[in-house]
Design a protein around this motif. Structure first.
Motif, PDB file in Angstrom:
ATOM      1  N   LEU A   1       0.733  -1.025   0.122  1.00  0.00           N
ATOM      2  CA  LEU A   1       0.003  -0.048   0.088  1.00  0.00           C
ATOM      3  C   LEU A   1       1.006   1.245   0.039  1.00  0.00           C
ATOM      4  CD1 LEU A   1      -2.816  -1.099   2.512  1.00  0.00           C
ATOM      5  CD2 LEU A   1      -3.093  -0.615   0.144  1.00  0.00           C
ATOM      6  N   HIS A   2       1.897   1.348   0.830  1.00  0.00           N
ATOM      7  CA  HIS A   2       2.754   2.479   0.885  1.00  0.00           C
ATOM      8  C   HIS A   2       3.529   2.642  -0.664  1.00  0.00           C
ATOM      9  CE1 HIS A   2       4.964   5.494   2.998  1.00  0.00           C
ATOM     10  NE2 HIS A   2       5.937   5.271   2.592  1.00  0.00           N
ATOM     11  N   SER A   3       3.889   1.352  -1.236  1.00  0.00           N
ATOM     12  CA  SER A   3       4.592   1.674  -2.451  1.00  0.00           C
ATOM     13  C   SER A   3       3.482   2.163  -3.575  1.00  0.00           C
ATOM     14  CB  SER A   3       4.888   0.268  -2.831  1.00  0.00           C
ATOM     15  OG  SER A   3       5.864  -0.196  -2.068  1.00  0.00           O
ATOM     16  N   TYR A   4       2.169   1.932  -3.410  1.00  0.00           N
ATOM     17  CA  TYR A   4       1.306   2.557  -4.228  1.00  0.00           C
ATOM     18  C   TYR A   4       1.155   4.031  -4.106  1.00  0.00           C
ATOM     19  CZ  TYR A   4      -3.429   3.409  -6.324  1.00  0.00           C
ATOM     20  OH  TYR A   4      -4.225   3.783  -6.946  1.00  0.00           O
ATOM     21  N   ILE A   5       1.074   4.330  -2.709  1.00  0.00           N
ATOM     22  CA  ILE A   5       0.654   5.754  -2.263  1.00  0.00           C
ATOM     23  C   ILE A   5       2.052   6.748  -2.744  1.00  0.00           C
ATOM     24  CG2 ILE A   5       0.644   7.279  -0.244  1.00  0.00           C
ATOM     25  CD1 ILE A   5      -1.186   5.223   0.989  1.00  0.00           C
ATOM     26  N   LEU A   6       3.272   5.915  -2.706  1.00  0.00           N
ATOM     27  CA  LEU A   6       4.581   6.733  -3.002  1.00  0.00           C
ATOM     28  C   LEU A   6       4.550   7.245  -4.651  1.00  0.00           C
ATOM     29  CD1 LEU A   6       7.323   4.976  -1.497  1.00  0.00           C
ATOM     30  CD2 LEU A   6       6.531   7.032  -0.976  1.00  0.00           C
ATOM     31  N   VAL A   7       3.477   6.536  -5.419  1.00  0.00           N
ATOM     32  CA  VAL A   7       3.612   6.680  -6.842  1.00  0.00           C
ATOM     33  C   VAL A   7       3.306   8.005  -7.110  1.00  0.00           C
ATOM     34  CG1 VAL A   7       2.664   6.009  -9.068  1.00  0.00           C
ATOM     35  CG2 VAL A   7       3.131   4.454  -7.508  1.00  0.00           C
ATOM     36  N   LYS A   8       2.226   8.515  -6.817  1.00  0.00           N
ATOM     37  CA  LYS A   8       2.006  10.039  -6.839  1.00  0.00           C
ATOM     38  C   LYS A   8       3.040  11.024  -7.005  1.00  0.00           C
ATOM     39  CE  LYS A   8      -1.943  13.205  -6.971  1.00  0.00           C
ATOM     40  NZ  LYS A   8      -3.306  13.464  -6.329  1.00  0.00           N
ATOM     41  N   PRO A   9       3.243  11.263  -5.583  1.00  0.00           N
ATOM     42  CA  PRO A   9       4.537  12.182  -5.427  1.00  0.00           C
ATOM     43  C   PRO A   9       5.913  11.861  -6.193  1.00  0.00           C
ATOM     44  CG  PRO A   9       4.274  10.680  -3.480  1.00  0.00           C
ATOM     45  CD  PRO A   9       3.048  10.514  -4.290  1.00  0.00           C
ATOM     46  N   LEU A  10       6.010  10.642  -6.601  1.00  0.00           N
ATOM     47  CA  LEU A  10       7.218  10.186  -7.136  1.00  0.00           C
ATOM     48  C   LEU A  10       7.262  10.614  -8.514  1.00  0.00           C
ATOM     49  CD1 LEU A  10       8.294   6.860  -5.465  1.00  0.00           C
ATOM     50  CD2 LEU A  10       9.528   8.837  -5.056  1.00  0.00           C
ATOM     51  N   ALA A  11       6.138  10.157  -9.206  1.00  0.00           N
ATOM     52  CA  ALA A  11       5.923  10.685 -10.562  1.00  0.00           C
ATOM     53  C   ALA A  11       6.181  12.175 -10.963  1.00  0.00           C
ATOM     54  CB  ALA A  11       4.703  10.244 -11.137  1.00  0.00           C
TER      55      ALA A  11
ATOM     56  N   ASN B   1      18.110 -12.467   3.639  1.00  0.00           N
ATOM     57  CA  ASN B   1      17.153 -11.357   4.590  1.00  0.00           C
ATOM     58  C   ASN B   1      16.322 -10.707   3.624  1.00  0.00           C
ATOM     59  OD1 ASN B   1      18.162 -11.514   7.466  1.00  0.00           O
ATOM     60  ND2 ASN B   1      20.158 -11.299   6.555  1.00  0.00           N
ATOM     61  N   ILE B   2      15.284 -10.408   4.221  1.00  0.00           N
ATOM     62  CA  ILE B   2      14.337  -9.488   3.555  1.00  0.00           C
ATOM     63  C   ILE B   2      14.585  -8.061   4.248  1.00  0.00           C
ATOM     64  CG2 ILE B   2      11.911  -8.830   3.422  1.00  0.00           C
ATOM     65  CD1 ILE B   2      11.067 -11.797   3.385  1.00  0.00           C
ATOM     66  N   VAL B   3      14.869  -6.951   3.346  1.00  0.00           N
ATOM     67  CA  VAL B   3      15.140  -5.838   3.825  1.00  0.00           C
ATOM     68  C   VAL B   3      14.280  -4.476   4.056  1.00  0.00           C
ATOM     69  CG1 VAL B   3      17.110  -4.199   3.448  1.00  0.00           C
ATOM     70  CG2 VAL B   3      17.403  -6.386   2.599  1.00  0.00           C
ATOM     71  N   ALA B   4      14.218  -3.956   4.999  1.00  0.00           N
ATOM     72  CA  ALA B   4      13.480  -2.838   5.235  1.00  0.00           C
ATOM     73  C   ALA B   4      13.365  -1.924   3.947  1.00  0.00           C
ATOM     74  CB  ALA B   4      13.648  -2.130   6.348  1.00  0.00           C
ATOM     75  N   TYR B   5      12.090  -1.324   3.867  1.00  0.00           N
ATOM     76  CA  TYR B   5      12.261  -0.093   2.764  1.00  0.00           C
ATOM     77  C   TYR B   5      12.252   1.156   3.152  1.00  0.00           C
ATOM     78  CZ  TYR B   5       7.296  -0.322   4.140  1.00  0.00           C
ATOM     79  OH  TYR B   5       5.909  -0.335   4.999  1.00  0.00           O
ATOM     80  N   CYS B   6      12.573   2.000   2.254  1.00  0.00           N
ATOM     81  CA  CYS B   6      12.422   3.379   2.728  1.00  0.00           C
ATOM     82  C   CYS B   6      11.301   4.054   2.500  1.00  0.00           C
ATOM     83  CB  CYS B   6      13.788   4.153   1.771  1.00  0.00           C
ATOM     84  SG  CYS B   6      13.604   5.974   1.569  1.00  0.00           S
ATOM     85  N   ILE B   7      10.885   4.621   3.401  1.00  0.00           N
ATOM     86  CA  ILE B   7       9.426   5.252   3.401  1.00  0.00           C
ATOM     87  C   ILE B   7       9.238   6.342   2.553  1.00  0.00           C
ATOM     88  CG2 ILE B   7       8.582   4.484   5.657  1.00  0.00           C
ATOM     89  CD1 ILE B   7       9.230   7.162   6.888  1.00  0.00           C
ATOM     90  N   ALA B   8      10.375   7.052   1.737  1.00  0.00           N
ATOM     91  CA  ALA B   8      10.367   8.110   1.307  1.00  0.00           C
ATOM     92  C   ALA B   8      10.350   7.669  -0.232  1.00  0.00           C
ATOM     93  CB  ALA B   8      11.597   9.081   1.364  1.00  0.00           C
TER      94      ALA B   8
END
Length: 295
Positions: A99-109, A218-225
């Motif tokens: 969900l966070h990956s989806y929400i990031l799309v608009k500002p990143l674009a 290992n599964i690595v944490a993702y950057c929230i930004a």
């Protein structure tokens, strides 16, 4: 709400069971808003069950296409699990990440089509989690991949879009372009190779948006930004939600007065500090205390 407060204070098993039966609709055949069940478990101090209930409510919201509501429900459930020291379901972590990956799309674009395309590719690989917006997500994925010169990925997602179950719902503004991509497959065979940064656990070179290390497992944490995997030497956390971010990227948010993408709190420059101690524990996405996924 008053009944929930009374039962929460009374801690009487018979009263609790009767209220749960009422909320579930067992007494009158009318199920009540599941948020009342969540509030009841919180009032009772049954935080493990409260977290599970929040996960179920978030899934329902996600299926309806209410992604920000689902995101915020999962964030609150995650924070409650940490606060009250109960296991965090693995699917809570994973669904929040998607969900966070989806929400990031608009500002990143707005500034970085490559970054937006990478997040959309992550989301499009989990399309069953976004049933209400499958066509729009696939369409956005194709568009952003074209802009980012990810031609192979654009072609692959265009091929999915022209399937019978999706084709009729493609926006007319993009239909001919998408059909043309599918017809001219020989022109859409290569992607620009993704940049790499080291795994924070074993220094193996991972693609920036790769969250699972094939070397150390290992599964690595993702950057929230940015949605990229974290890097040990470039680590900070939001002081409000305590989620990790790449120091260099989170500092940019603070400098441009943008809020935390995870919790929406304001980010002050002085609050963005580089972390150098106990970094590996912070950056392990799934912990030994996690509950296994129910999916």
């Amino acid at each position: 709400t008053t009944a929930i407060q009374v039962v929460g204070k009374a801690r009487d098993e018979a009263l609790t069971n009767r209220l749960i039966d009422y909320l579930m609709g067992d007494l009158d055949g009318v199920p009540k808003d599941a948020n009342y069940v969540l509030k009841l478990y919180m009032a009772l101090g049954n935080y493990r069950q409260a977290v599970r209930t929040a996960l179920l409510i978030a899934r329902q919201e996600q299926e309806l296409g209410n992604y920000k509501v689902a995101h915020d429900l999962l964030l609150e459930a995650y924070q409650n699990a940490v606060k009250f020291k109960v296991p965090i379901p693995a699917d809570l972590r994973r669904n929040l990440m998607l969900l966070h990956s989806y929400i990031l799309v608009k500002p990143l674009a707005k500034t970085d089509h490559m970054a937006a395309a990478r997040m959309l590719l992550r989301v499009s690989k989990n399309l069953s989690k976004f049933p209400s917006h499958a066509v729009s997500i696939l369409t956005s994925t194709v568009i952003e991949c074209v802009r980012a010169e990810l031609r192979k990925s654009a072609y692959e997602n265009a091929c999915v879009l022209v399937r019978p179950e999706y084709h009729a719902d493609i926006d007319e503004r993009f239909k001919k372009k998408i059909e043309a991509i599918v017809r001219k497959s020989k022109d859409w065979t290569e992607d620009v190779e993704e940049a790499t940064t080291p795994c924070p656990f074993c220094d193996f070179d991972l693609y920036n948006t790769q969250l699972e290390c094939p070397n150390c497992k290992n599964i690595v944490a993702y950057c929230i930004a940015t949605g990229r995997h974290m890097v040990a030497s470039d680590t900070t956390v939001c002081i409000h939600c305590r989620f990790p971010a790449l120091f260099s990227e989170f500092l940019k948010l603070a400098q441009t007065k943008q809020p935390c993408p995870m919790c929406s709190h304001d980010v002050e420059i002085d609050d963005v500090k580089r972390i150098t101690e106990s970094v590996q524990q912070l950056l392990r996405f799934e912990q030994s205390t996690d509950e296994p996924s129910s999916e």
